[in-house]
Each structure stands twice: as structure tokens, then as C-alpha cells.
Design a protein around this motif. Structure first.
Motif, short mmCIF file in Angstrom:
data_model
loop_
_atom_site.label_atom_id
_atom_site.label_comp_id
_atom_site.label_asym_id
_atom_site.label_seq_id
_atom_site.Cartn_x
_atom_site.Cartn_y
_atom_site.Cartn_z
N MET C 1 1.30 6.45 8.30
CA MET C 1 0.95 6.66 6.84
C MET C 1 -0.20 6.54 6.27
O MET C 1 -1.44 5.69 6.83
CB MET C 1 1.37 4.77 6.84
N PRO C 2 -1.01 7.61 5.05
CA PRO C 2 -2.33 7.42 4.87
C PRO C 2 -2.68 6.07 4.29
O PRO C 2 -2.15 5.56 3.58
CB PRO C 2 -1.75 8.63 3.59
N CYS C 3 -3.83 6.27 4.30
CA CYS C 3 -5.00 5.29 3.02
C CYS C 3 -5.91 6.73 2.52
O CYS C 3 -6.59 6.73 3.64
CB CYS C 3 -5.15 4.79 4.46
N ASN C 35 5.98 7.23 -1.54
CA ASN C 35 5.80 5.36 -1.95
C ASN C 35 5.42 4.67 -1.50
O ASN C 35 4.85 4.78 -0.61
CB ASN C 35 7.18 5.29 -1.42
N GLY C 36 4.04 3.54 -2.81
CA GLY C 36 3.01 2.96 -2.09
C GLY C 36 2.94 1.95 -2.96
O GLY C 36 3.02 1.53 -3.68
N VAL C 137 -2.34 3.29 -0.53
CA VAL C 137 -1.24 3.40 0.57
C VAL C 137 0.40 3.65 0.85
O VAL C 137 0.81 3.05 -0.29
CB VAL C 137 -1.62 2.06 1.63
N GLY C 138 0.41 3.57 1.58
CA GLY C 138 2.50 4.35 2.01
C GLY C 138 2.84 5.41 2.41
O GLY C 138 1.91 6.05 3.11
N SER C 139 3.60 5.76 2.10
CA SER C 139 4.31 7.19 2.58
C SER C 139 4.22 8.07 2.44
O SER C 139 3.66 8.67 0.47
CB SER C 139 5.62 6.11 3.72
#
Lengths: 140, 140, 140
Positions: C1-3, C35-36, C137-139
Motif C-alpha cells: 500500500m503506497p504512502c 482507494n484510500g 494512503v491507500g491501494s
């Protein structure tokens, strides 16, 4: 790390409170996240999200009474009046409270305190449809 | 993406402020997250979490004075009175402020502004034990 | 999951509102998260972040008028006065509103409601530079 989303649609019957704790617990139980966060976002500016005491309904009555005294309907000082005497007060109530909440998830469950309930607080006098976006992130 | 959790237990000595910035910095330093978010959740409805100016203690005194005027203890209008004259005001103070905060983590540290401190604001007159859930998410 | 992280620097021209929805939409569009959550953090204690009605500018005028009545400048009760008659009110306004907001990201876009705009609310009378930290943050 998973990220799950869900939506809640609520029909308020006018000014007052709708407890949404049960729906939030269900979404958290279903999402497969063990530890993480549940974000609750209200897509409106004339209602609020509220964490409040869930045992004595008088607490909610007192909250409503307090707010109606602090932010009177139909105050002649308001410039924004075209949507009715309760619309500008609804925007002010929204700003003084919350439009979004983040809640902890622990061991697959919403980790509210014993006396905490989560509510939609409708500020408009007439019934409204209200949409809430849920975002759940954490470790599986 | 890691998700770490921690708990803080605080013993308030009654109405007033307890700075928790140091505990938050420690938890962030220990969690191994480089960039992300630190979520702070108070499991109670008669105290608040507060971001406030951390240099002049008079700011906190003025906040307490303002709130005590805005939300008087023992107002005869309150229906919820069985837990004492300071209990319903504590719930209202909680609603007008915050029960939960999300703070940024940058390069392994809590990225507060220079003049920002984080406080527990106890609204009850008598001492209380208060539990806080920390959730830390981000990239390692 | 990226930040992902970003910063906004804003120059206020004194007490009033600056809409930042466009900058937030741009950061979300650029971050590659599908999504996040988009977290917005103001590193100051004398201004606020605000979600408000974005159609009629009178709403913002009424909010400012309401707050200026509720939290008067130069109240002789304030102990904290060394930074001017608008400084302690700015801290109180900040506490009654928000320093940080979390907003949902859906299909790569900020999922605000139709009538929701995001604003910086400058509470000091003189112009100030304000820094905002964004965390996404999210997918992917």
C-alpha cells in the motif's frame, strides 16, 4: 495492507440523532482487517457525525438543546437565508462539530469505549437523505 | 505497509490539561514507520484531545475559562444530571472539541508544527483514568 | 500500500477563507492511489481547516460573523495578550473547529460531496504564511 470501502445511506426524519454504531460494527466485522482504522465521512455540510454517551438519551436531548441556544434558527444576522431559517444554523453546527471521524480497529472489531456511540446528527428540520463513505485500512 | 498499535493510560487529577506530546513522539520513534499517520483515539465522552499552543500556559488557562463560560456547570436546563453538575458540560465540551486526532509522521518523527502540543483535556472535576488507543500506519 | 506525502504553502491576507479544494484534488490525482485516504494537517494553532458549503459565499461570511461574536477579539478576560487582541481568539477558534481533516479517495479522486469545499480559515488579522502537510494512503 488492504483498503476496503463501503457506503451507508441514511434517511433522517429531520433534526435529531440516528445511531450508526451497529452499521459501523458490521462493516468492520465484514472487512477482514485485524488492526487498523475505520474512517467515516459525511458528504454533507448541514449534518454532523458525533461520538457521544450511549446510555442515557437525555445526553442527546441536552446536546440538541445546548446547540439550539448557541446557534439560533432564523437569526436576522444571517445573510444566507434562501434555504430556510434552519439552513445557516445547520452549517454552523456542522463546523462546530465533525463531518468525519476515524475510529480504531482492534482484533477485527471497532474499538470504541464502553460508553461511546457513533451518531449522525441531522441539523435540518425536514427529513434528508445522507450519504456516508467508509474507508477501512490496516493489516489483515 | 506496517500497522502498529499502542495504548496510553493516563490518570488525570481532575479538570485541566495533560500534555501527551512526549508519549506520542516516543511511540512514533519506536514504531519503525518512516512516512505515514499516527491516529490518537480517546475512549471517553467526558474528556477531549487537543492540539494547542505549547509555549505560554496562559493559553490553556484562557481555553478553560472560555469553555467554562460557554458551557456552565450545573445549568438547570440539563436533563442529564445524575452523574453530577460537571458531567453534562463534560459531554458538551467533548462534542465541541475532539475525541480523536490524526497526526503526520515524516522521516520517522511526529511532524507537529513548532508551536503545537497535544493535550488530554480532562473535563470532569474529579480525577479519572483515561485510555488512549494509538494506531500508526505508513511506509517502513 | 503506497504512502505519498506533499506540502502546501499558503499566504493568507489576514482573517478570512482560502479555498484549497483545487490543490487537494491535484495532489490526489497525482498520487497514484485508487482507494484510500487523504489526510490534511495544518501546522498552526491560530488558523483552521474547514469543510463548508461551496456555493454561496454568504455562508462563509455568516460563519465568520458567528465566530467573531462567540469569541470576541480583545476580551479583557484573556490572560494571553502579548501577541495582540486577535491571538487568543485565534487559538480558541482553532480549538472549536479543526486543525486536521481526513478525506476519502475513490477511483483516484477526492470523494467530496457536491456542496463540500475545503478551506483554510485564517483567524489572525494580519497576513500569515501557513504550511499544510498532506499524507495519502491507500491501494494503488
Amino acid at each position: 495492507m488492504p483498503c476496503e470501502t463501503a457506503q451507508l445511506e441514511l434517511a433522517s426524519s429531520g433534526r435529531g440523532f440516528i445511531e450508526i454504531s451497529r452499521q459501523l460494527h458490521s462493516s468492520v466485522n465484514a472487512c477482514g482487517i485485524s488492526n487498523g482504522l475505520c474512517h467515516v465521512f459525511l458528504r454533507h455540510t448541514s449534518a454532523s457525525l458525533l461520538i457521544s454517551e450511549n446510555a442515557d438519551p437525555d445526553v442527546l436531548s441536552d446536546l440538541e438543546h445546548f446547540m439550539s441556544q448557541l446557534v439560533p434558527d432564523g437569526d436576522p444576522a444571517y445573510l444566507h437565508r434562501m434555504e430556510g431559517p434552519d439552513d445557516m444554523p445547520a452549517h454552523i453546527r456542522s463546523v462546530l462539530t465533525c463531518s468525519e471521524l476515524t475510529l480504531p480497529i482492534r482484533q477485527g472489531r471497532l474499538a470504541l469505549g464502553t460508553w461511546q456511540g457513533v451518531y449522525l446528527w441531522e441539523h435540518r428540520v425536514r427529513p434528508h437523505k445522507r450519504r456516508i463513505e467508509l474507508t477501512l485500512v490496516g493489516s489483515a
